[in-house]
Design a protein around this motif. Sequence first.
Motif, mmCIF file in Angstrom:
data_model
loop_
_atom_site.group_PDB
_atom_site.id
_atom_site.type_symbol
_atom_site.label_atom_id
_atom_site.label_comp_id
_atom_site.label_asym_id
_atom_site.label_seq_id
_atom_site.Cartn_x
_atom_site.Cartn_y
_atom_site.Cartn_z
ATOM 1 N N GLU A 163 -88.649 -116.004 3.452
ATOM 2 C CA GLU A 163 -89.990 -115.914 2.841
ATOM 3 C C GLU A 163 -90.234 -114.430 2.560
ATOM 4 O O GLU A 163 -89.729 -113.560 3.276
ATOM 5 C CB GLU A 163 -91.078 -116.453 3.778
ATOM 6 N N ALA A 165 -93.015 -112.959 2.874
ATOM 7 C CA ALA A 165 -94.082 -112.472 3.758
ATOM 8 C C ALA A 165 -93.588 -111.400 4.730
ATOM 9 O O ALA A 165 -94.301 -110.420 4.998
ATOM 10 C CB ALA A 165 -94.657 -113.646 4.554
ATOM 11 N N ARG A 195 -83.274 -120.309 1.300
ATOM 12 C CA ARG A 195 -83.290 -121.294 2.389
ATOM 13 C C ARG A 195 -82.150 -122.277 2.184
ATOM 14 O O ARG A 195 -81.999 -122.838 1.090
ATOM 15 C CB ARG A 195 -84.606 -122.080 2.406
ATOM 16 N N GLU A 197 -81.566 -125.313 2.322
ATOM 17 C CA GLU A 197 -82.194 -126.632 2.407
ATOM 18 C C GLU A 197 -81.123 -127.705 2.597
ATOM 19 O O GLU A 197 -80.077 -127.677 1.951
ATOM 20 C CB GLU A 197 -82.973 -126.926 1.114
ATOM 21 N N PHE A 205 -88.029 -127.852 -7.203
ATOM 22 C CA PHE A 205 -88.920 -128.053 -6.059
ATOM 23 C C PHE A 205 -88.290 -127.761 -4.720
ATOM 24 O O PHE A 205 -88.963 -127.343 -3.787
ATOM 25 C CB PHE A 205 -89.549 -129.456 -6.098
ATOM 26 N N LEU A 207 -85.149 -125.618 -3.742
ATOM 27 C CA LEU A 207 -84.015 -124.792 -4.164
ATOM 28 C C LEU A 207 -83.442 -124.046 -2.968
ATOM 29 O O LEU A 207 -84.113 -123.858 -1.954
ATOM 30 C CB LEU A 207 -84.509 -123.762 -5.186
ATOM 31 N N PHE A 210 -85.115 -119.181 -4.467
ATOM 32 C CA PHE A 210 -86.306 -119.371 -5.288
ATOM 33 C C PHE A 210 -87.185 -118.130 -5.193
ATOM 34 O O PHE A 210 -86.916 -117.239 -4.383
ATOM 35 C CB PHE A 210 -87.074 -120.633 -4.856
ATOM 36 N N GLN A 212 -90.879 -116.408 -4.593
ATOM 37 C CA GLN A 212 -92.226 -116.563 -4.064
ATOM 38 C C GLN A 212 -93.074 -115.377 -4.509
ATOM 39 O O GLN A 212 -92.566 -114.259 -4.644
ATOM 40 C CB GLN A 212 -92.221 -116.564 -2.531
ATOM 41 N N GLU A 214 -96.363 -113.738 -2.857
ATOM 42 C CA GLU A 214 -97.194 -113.909 -1.667
ATOM 43 C C GLU A 214 -98.051 -112.661 -1.455
ATOM 44 O O GLU A 214 -97.581 -111.537 -1.637
ATOM 45 C CB GLU A 214 -96.332 -114.144 -0.426
ATOM 46 N N GLU A 323 -96.917 -130.004 -3.595
ATOM 47 C CA GLU A 323 -97.385 -128.692 -3.123
ATOM 48 C C GLU A 323 -96.807 -127.583 -3.994
ATOM 49 O O GLU A 323 -95.600 -127.518 -4.216
ATOM 50 C CB GLU A 323 -96.914 -128.492 -1.667
ATOM 51 N N GLY A 325 -98.439 -124.243 -3.634
ATOM 52 C CA GLY A 325 -98.787 -123.019 -2.923
ATOM 53 C C GLY A 325 -99.702 -123.373 -1.768
ATOM 54 O O GLY A 325 -99.941 -124.561 -1.504
ATOM 55 N N HIS A 328 -102.941 -119.723 4.051
ATOM 56 C CA HIS A 328 -102.718 -119.823 5.506
ATOM 57 C C HIS A 328 -103.518 -118.756 6.232
ATOM 58 O O HIS A 328 -103.376 -117.574 5.909
ATOM 59 C CB HIS A 328 -101.240 -119.555 5.850
ATOM 60 N N ARG A 330 -103.259 -116.985 9.450
ATOM 61 C CA ARG A 330 -102.182 -116.896 10.442
ATOM 62 C C ARG A 330 -102.578 -116.170 11.721
ATOM 63 O O ARG A 330 -101.723 -115.904 12.563
ATOM 64 C CB ARG A 330 -100.970 -116.178 9.822
ATOM 65 N N GLU A 362 -102.813 -115.353 4.418
ATOM 66 C CA GLU A 362 -101.673 -115.382 3.495
ATOM 67 C C GLU A 362 -101.968 -116.315 2.324
ATOM 68 O O GLU A 362 -102.313 -117.478 2.521
ATOM 69 C CB GLU A 362 -100.432 -115.895 4.231
ATOM 70 N N THR A 364 -99.883 -117.909 -0.538
ATOM 71 C CA THR A 364 -98.481 -118.074 -0.946
ATOM 72 C C THR A 364 -98.398 -118.940 -2.196
ATOM 73 O O THR A 364 -99.218 -119.851 -2.389
ATOM 74 C CB THR A 364 -97.625 -118.665 0.204
ATOM 75 N N GLY A 366 -95.410 -120.619 -5.026
ATOM 76 C CA GLY A 366 -94.005 -120.855 -5.391
ATOM 77 C C GLY A 366 -93.831 -120.727 -6.895
ATOM 78 O O GLY A 366 -94.268 -121.589 -7.660
HETATM 79 N N1 GAP Z 1 -94.806 -117.436 3.766
HETATM 80 C C1 GAP Z 1 -95.204 -118.797 3.907
HETATM 81 C C2 GAP Z 1 -94.226 -119.725 3.357
HETATM 82 O O1 GAP Z 1 -93.125 -119.361 2.993
HETATM 83 P P1 GAP Z 1 -93.853 -122.207 2.712
HETATM 84 O O2 GAP Z 1 -94.819 -123.376 2.660
HETATM 85 O O3 GAP Z 1 -92.598 -122.394 3.473
HETATM 86 O O4 GAP Z 1 -94.704 -120.998 3.277
HETATM 87 C C3 GAP Z 1 -94.500 -121.319 0.353
HETATM 88 O O5 GAP Z 1 -93.506 -121.779 1.231
HETATM 89 C C4 GAP Z 1 -94.258 -121.832 -1.061
HETATM 90 O O6 GAP Z 1 -92.915 -121.529 -1.473
HETATM 91 C C5 GAP Z 1 -94.371 -123.353 -1.188
HETATM 92 O O7 GAP Z 1 -95.711 -123.756 -1.401
HETATM 93 C C6 GAP Z 1 -93.500 -123.635 -2.398
HETATM 94 O O8 GAP Z 1 -94.234 -123.436 -3.578
HETATM 95 C C7 GAP Z 1 -92.416 -122.567 -2.302
HETATM 96 N N2 GAP Z 1 -91.170 -123.119 -1.718
HETATM 97 C C8 GAP Z 1 -90.901 -123.292 -0.408
HETATM 98 N N3 GAP Z 1 -89.651 -123.777 -0.242
HETATM 99 C C9 GAP Z 1 -89.118 -123.915 -1.475
HETATM 100 C C10 GAP Z 1 -87.846 -124.347 -1.968
HETATM 101 N N4 GAP Z 1 -86.856 -124.701 -1.162
HETATM 102 N N5 GAP Z 1 -87.641 -124.354 -3.314
HETATM 103 C C11 GAP Z 1 -88.629 -123.963 -4.159
HETATM 104 N N6 GAP Z 1 -89.838 -123.535 -3.750
HETATM 105 C C12 GAP Z 1 -90.089 -123.498 -2.432
#
Ligand code: GAP
Length: 501
Positions: A163, A165, A195, A197, A205, A207, A210, A212, A214, A323, A325, A328, A330, A362, A364, A366
């Motif tokens: 992230e 952040a 990440r 994933e 959605f 990835l 990707f 961010q 923030e 989702e 964004g 948060h 924190r 925060e 955030t 995407g």
């Molecule tokens: N800093 C807080 C944070 O990272 P998160 O809900 O894990 O929170 C924030 O991620 C935003 O990042 C999500 O709302 C989404 O838009 C985007 N996002 C998270 N994981 C993603 C992924 N694997 N691929 C694409 N976008 C992603």
Amino acid sequence: MKYDELFALLRRRGVLWPSAEIYGGVQGLYDYGPLGTALKRRLEEAWTAWFVGLSPDYHLIQPSEFLPEAVVRASGHLENFTDPEVTCESCHAAFRADTIVEKVRPDGVDGLTPAQIGEILRANQLKCPNCGSPALSVPTPFNLMFPVELGVTGHERAYLQPETAQGSYLAFARMWDVGRHALPLGIAVIGKAYRNEIAPRQVLFRLWAFTQAELQIFFDPAGFPVPFAQVAAEPLPVLRVDRRQQGEEAPEFVRAEELVRSGGLPEFYVYHLAQSYRFYRDVLGYPADRLRLFEKSDVERAFYNRIQFDLEAHLESLGGYKELGAVHYRGNYDLSRHSEGSGKDLSVHPTGREPLLPHVLELTFGVDRHLWALSDLHLGKDGERTVWKLPPYLAPVTVGVFPLIEKDHGAYALEVADELVREGLAARYDDASSIGKRYARMDEAGAPYCVTVDGESLAEGPAKGTVTLRARDSRSQERVPVRELAPRLRAAVRLPRPPRS
Ligand code: GAP
């Protein structure tokens, strides 16, 4: 548009495509073509103008994408940034637990223990999506971070940031020193997050890599003054936990001041939630009836988040609310963890106040998910035409410039296009095929304007030095002097800023 149709169109127009496509493509990695790249840059510029524009004390920085191991140990990612992974004991395929249980539990598995998820798998006799075997393992935590070894010896272990952040938290002490020693202090970052994933899917959605955007706002919990009157009367489409528990899925519009007065939310939180909602509605042009501010419950949100609303849009291509964004609250989790991890006390001493450890709000966002949403919500049929009705300041091409007849008007049309580019506008010259086809290409690319140079533009007479300016949405045409093009187009692509009063 349906998912397959939308993805095919974006691919055909060169907006995006799977990475390493000639090798069969990779789920979870996508490349952006010329239109996608330009749209992404404009979206990032619009985000910056709006969110960093909320206060003169909010700043944009660009930290490193590598996080040393000590950082992710302190932040909790090393231990806790996991998803429950289920493996099939028959074919050995691996899955995210929530993708297997989603039919019987659409709300996901946040807050459940591996044993509880295992019980859901067993009780519902869920099977492997790959081979159909019922022999699924009890879920185990799978860490989503990508480790990297830095340097020749590889002894410096680091991680690709999961992230953006964390870069803001690491920069806080330096930004405090170079700044005016006052709270609130906002530190924004737009950058890549990585990440691993378990089940990348739905194109942009989920990835592996990707972007961010923030904004971390550091503030004094004893008082975070905001110009709340600006948003007090704004009706916000909220779905709160109590209504969710009654089985409701549709949001209800509640005025921002009501969320504070009887909804138990702090002003600073509702102010930033409302400004985020306005960005989606007024800047990105998402219809209000497609948006939902979805409150997460105690068990669903991360333990350090005190308040969380996800900002969601209803997307036809993905069959429901998604989702995009979140906002948060924190608490002081981040600075207290990094104070402990680094050994540097991150509390601050604002002039005339006792020392304190700031809290963090925060915002955030995407970026890639919004690129998909901008396609889903704005790209579609208008009669016979396929038109991408992007707000003009987001459109990858602002103006298509055409000669009516290439051999007669091409040289002057090229001159007009070049001049508009020199003026900082995204002008694209096109002389291929018929005028009708050129309009159609520009409509699909989202260009809000097209300019045509014809015989009258060049011939002696009252129309010399004028061109036809055609508007994408109304299809109206007017004759405009070439010298007026740049100021008119520049006015149309001015980025919206949050109003000051
Ligand atoms: N800093 C807080 C944070 O990272 P998160 O809900 O894990 O929170 C924030 O991620 C935003 O990042 C999500 O709302 C989404 O838009 C985007 N996002 C998270 N994981 C993603 C992924 N694997 N691929 C694409 N976008 C992603």
